[in-house]
Design an enzyme around this catalytic site. Sequence first.
Site, short mmCIF file in Angstrom:
data_model
loop_
_atom_site.label_atom_id
_atom_site.label_comp_id
_atom_site.label_asym_id
_atom_site.label_seq_id
_atom_site.Cartn_x
_atom_site.Cartn_y
_atom_site.Cartn_z
CD GLU A 169 -56.54 91.23 -13.08
OE1 GLU A 169 -56.96 91.99 -12.29
OE2 GLU A 169 -57.28 90.85 -14.05
CG ASP A 205 -61.54 97.89 -7.39
OD1 ASP A 205 -61.86 96.78 -8.26
OD2 ASP A 205 -60.67 98.47 -7.41
#
Lengths: 663, 278
Positions: free
Chosen positions: B63, B74
């Site tokens: 990724e 995040d």
Amino acid sequence: MIWIKICGITNIEDAEIISGLKVDSIGFVLSTSSPRRINLDKALEITEVLRDKGDKIKITGVFVNEKIEYVIDCANRLDLNYIQLSGDENSDYVKNLREKLIKKSGKPEIIKAIRIRDLNKKNTDYGIDNTYSTYNYNTYDITKALINQKIESFKGYADFILLDTFRKGVYGGTGKTFNRDIIKNLKFSIPIILSGGLDSKNVKEAIDTVKPFGVDASSKLEAYPGKKDPDRVRQFVNAIKAEGRGQADGSIITKINRKESVNSKMVAKGERHCSGYSPKDGYFGEFGGMYVPEILISALKELEKNYLMYKKDKSFHDELSYYLKNYAGRPTPLYYAERLSGQYGRAKIYLKREDLCHLGAHKINNTIGQVLLAKKMGKKFVIAETGAGQHGVATAATAALFDMGCKIFMGSKDIKRQYPNVCRMELMGAEVVEVTSGSMTLKDAVNEALRYWVSRVDDTFYVMGSVVGPHPYPTIVRDFQMVIGKETRKQILKTEGRLPDYIIACVGGGSNSMGIFYPFLKDYNNVKLIGVEAGGRGIESKEHGASLEYGKKGIFHGAFSYVLQDDYGQIQEAHSISAGLDYPGVGPEHAYLKEKGIADYVYITDSEALEAFRILSRYEGIIPAYESSHALAHALKLAPGLDKDKIIVVNLSGRGDKDIENK
Amino acid sequence: MNKNKDKNKNIMIENSVIEKVFEDLRNKNQKAFIPFITCGFPDCDGFLSLFEALDENGADIIEVGIPFSDPLADGPVIQTTSEIALKNGVNTDTAFKTIDRIRKKSDTPIAIMTYFNIIYRYGLKKFLKNAENTGVNALIIPDLPTEEFDAYKDNFNRAGIDNIIFASLNSSKERLKAVTEKGRGFLYCVSVKGVTGVRNDLDPEVVKFLKDLRRITDLPLALGFGLSNEEQIKKVRDYCDGIIMGSKILSMILESRSFKDGIKSVEAFVSDINKILK
């Protein structure tokens, strides 16, 4: 186009279906003696559901021989577009009503119904109304003369004449037609609305014969008394729209054309407006949506479901009203700033005094609503982001009031420049969480609050402070702030007898402006709505907060709207002297209003705002928040160029005590 | 340019490249290891070295994050790496150039992870075209739930790029069913109620969550968010088809005295994890 009204609405379902068919008006029968009678509360409920969805369909109240006071009361409470008098009201009554309406609000147009009587079918004898029942007329000509005479008597008082079928003791909704040949090619001095037993089969022929301004139908479109049959309604509307272009002729053609052009313009704009509001839940045109991580979807859907449920709950509204009145101090005054106005030309400047709300800003309107909702949903904790600290303070206070745990996320830059608010929050038992990521202002506080919410979504309610964020927040916050506009509308009608020419409010995320704009959206042709963004150090400096004017479309904080961003989609920092406007995004509904030209958006720089801040303090002894100073500054720019009788309302969204240190 | 693209074209009709990876592993009773790294972190060359180290130590899919200024899904580690990458001047164009460079040496499937505003601003069609041309196999967009994705689905299908769908611990079974029907490539199963970041424990509901998902969908299940140690991996290994790790790897680079040390510890850690998975 033929104007269409569907009468005898008694339930929300019918109202929504009919509205979806782009009918011009729906009618509520507010007098007894009809199976389609509806009580005022129910009519209010239906209207609110429609209006809350942004539906602008015109509402007609139908009355039969009622006291004028009752008619006016209903007109005010339902905000009626048309009053239809279907009883034996004479021209004095209509005149009297009209005069009182002008004093009160000036708006609803009057439709006077005249019933045409079939005296003797066999002999084709005709008459009109029961007033003339003692006469025996046997030629069309005499009948026509009488009809014209009757219509003429209402000239100048009634805006429209509705022709219905006479049946003894029954006023409207007979389901029977009258012989339209008797009025064929008649020239009327007031626009005609044709009624009486119309359905999809006969309406085309009826329009051709009478060439009316509009048509009205009720009982023939029903499945059973009081419930419309969706198919019949659809066929009826389609039959008219397919026919469509029925042109009236003769003496009233200019008047009809004027009416038509005004009307069709309104409808055209209104249609765009409506279709933008609810093609899909959670969107305003293309703006809005739920651009959030999967884990928040369930929480947002739970919130939406509960909100829609409590929105209809009377006890919730009672409780909300109680606290708005007794805790927040509503209604806030609409104050005519006479001395200030005098210094800036001849227009009248009114201030909506949201700065007088408990805690000194409009934010409390929304936090009471949301925290109450959180409580009902069984949540134990509330969290919120804050920029200027006003929303944080309001959330902290409301959490204390309702005994909920409370965390407020605040950027460290804002903590420094709005320190007194940090103290207030802590005093009221909230924990202030310092946010040090990114630009350390409002946008990062939102990020951090959302991140925290993701981890505590089961027992924690996120109290969003503005009309931003993912659906349903922009709608919820707007609804709770709408009280500002509703009050303003009532107050200005009471003091000035008419709507203002301008409403000006500052726009950061846009909650105070959305709150005051919303109840005036349907009047945007007459009331100019102006949102004022932060021009910061000037647009050229690129240090500003004018997302609507200089941002680009994008996705930020869960919604599609305008955002200050670079060519690669990185969010840029906003700048404003006022922490509350220091935000790179803006509520999606504002983006929509801008795109549709329903509201205008301008900007005011830091120094212009500061100047207005001093001026209001000096001339009126009112210290406005820096945020509100932006709105005021624009009003002061605008006022000198206006005529004497113009009215400006500025939403003074907060008080400026918090800003004094930074002056 | 590389064999991946050829493979891409041939297999797209049936299984995507990514689905094929899982199929091959499943036949060998192995699990996929999917590391996440931020493009441009610690700098452009360092990123390439990190990619290579992961590629050589058994990463099955990698990724690559295109940094965003406001990464709301995040935690602190990826916020930091994103900030560093942005300061290094990384943008969408440089990210595609970097991937293009990688593709000259490696055909390991690549999934781009980024926020939707980055893609929207670049232009969805242009983004997908560039992704296709540089041999990107999937997109992972944490703030594009299925509700919003529906409007763009056809663009993804035309480009032959998998849009990776997320499944959340708190979703109802009905929602999971509806969501997984729209998934391609693999299902990104979020193991925490929270944002990305290093956590030592495992939510006790995770195994049940995976078991439920297994009954609901045939999509490969890749578990991510908060995974950081061997204990956790051992607990979930048999219930999923792969694991995703980002913050842990990036924090090893952030915390090391030198980049070289960082790479070494990442290599050692990754090969240990892979032993459990393979």
